[in-house]
Scaffold this active site. Structure first.
Site, mmCIF file in Angstrom:
data_model
loop_
_atom_site.group_PDB
_atom_site.id
_atom_site.type_symbol
_atom_site.label_atom_id
_atom_site.label_comp_id
_atom_site.label_asym_id
_atom_site.label_seq_id
_atom_site.Cartn_x
_atom_site.Cartn_y
_atom_site.Cartn_z
ATOM 1 C CG PHE A 1 8.189 0.235 -4.048
ATOM 2 C CD1 PHE A 1 8.119 -0.284 -2.634
ATOM 3 C CD2 PHE A 1 7.380 -0.677 -5.042
ATOM 4 C CE1 PHE A 1 7.786 -1.335 -2.381
ATOM 5 C CE2 PHE A 1 6.835 -2.004 -4.545
ATOM 6 C CZ PHE A 1 6.996 -2.401 -3.199
ATOM 7 C CG ASP B 1 -0.310 -0.031 2.558
ATOM 8 O OD1 ASP B 1 0.779 -0.243 2.522
ATOM 9 O OD2 ASP B 1 -0.783 0.293 3.345
ATOM 10 C CG HIS C 1 7.251 -5.115 1.249
ATOM 11 N ND1 HIS C 1 8.115 -3.831 1.936
ATOM 12 C CD2 HIS C 1 6.347 -4.460 0.603
ATOM 13 C CE1 HIS C 1 7.569 -2.504 1.365
ATOM 14 N NE2 HIS C 1 6.378 -3.040 0.827
ATOM 15 C CE1 TYR D 1 7.767 3.763 0.594
ATOM 16 C CE2 TYR D 1 7.483 5.362 -1.283
ATOM 17 C CZ TYR D 1 8.190 4.179 -0.512
ATOM 18 O OH TYR D 1 9.281 3.686 -1.167
#
Length: 227
Positions: free
Chosen positions: A79, A66, A193, A68
């Site tokens: 990202f 999801d 991740h 930041y």
């Protein structure tokens, strides 16, 4: 929520974007804002990934978790952060892996990944909004249905772009979409991740950038300039 109806993506996603669950999701976001909650990214940037990556250019899908949840960070590309914003730890780890994988320097690289998006890299999260300071706060609000549909459409062998794609799935939430992808047709790259909590469990060293470019070259597609 604003999704450009002139976009080449719109005809493919129209049924989903005009569905009851998306209307409910829009009501939820509006009610959250009325309550004074801060939602990221800004409303005009929720679908930015589809604005910068043209459907006809699509070659790679990078799927994360999801957005930041820190102030000024999320701007609609998974990202990525806006120009002038310090890269968060996950993005720093992505750059470290890129340096190791390709033997290039990313140390002076801005955190804005718009250049990747414009080359045909769809930078997508499984959830497209989040509340300030609360990761996964918009889980089970409807976004999963939309991203499931997107992965189902483009993960089939009869991909509408006319050639196989590279799917890079980072993290548990992203990897749960794996069953939508025909991995005999497309290339699928999975890894933990890039967060500092999980990057050392297999994110570092999985070489997604060189593997993606090797696949694109094999299929006579223009490779991505990751730096």
């Amino acid at each position: 929520m604003f999704f450009d109806k002139k976009s080449d993506w719109y005809p493919l996603l129209k049924v989903e974007l005009e569905s009851d669950y998306m209307r409910d999701l829009e009501k939820f976001l509006k009610s959250e804002r009325i309550l004074g909650k801060i939602i990221y990214p800004s409303e005009e940037n929720i679908f930015k990934a589809f604005q910068l990556t043209k459907l006809q250019d699509l070659k790679v899908v990078i799927l994360g978790q999801d957005p930041y949840h820190g102030v000024g960070q999320a701007h609609g590309l998974a990202f990525s952060v806006g120009e002038g914003i310090k890269p968060p730890p996950s993005l720093k780890n992505i750059f470290k892996e890129c340096e190791s994988d390709l033997g290039i320097s990313m140390r002076s690289r801005e955190g804005d990944l718009s250049s990747w998006a414009r080359q045909g890299v769809l930078l997508l999260n499984t959830l497209l909004t989040v509340e300030n300071g609360k990761p996964l706060s918009h889980l089970n609000k409807g976004w999963e249905k939309l991203t499931d549909s997107i992965m189902r459409i483009f993960g089939s062998k009869n991909a509408l772009v006319g050639h196989p794609l590279v799917f890079i799935l980072w993290g548990k939430n992203a990897s749960e979409k794996l069953h939508f992808i025909d991995d005999q047709y497309h290339q699928v790259i999975t890894a933990p991740h890039p967060s500092p909590f999980s990057a050392h469990r297999g994110f570092f060293g999985h070489r997604p950038f060189s593997r993606a470019n090797a696949f694109l070259k094999e299929h006579k597609l223009v490779q991505i300039s990751w730096n």
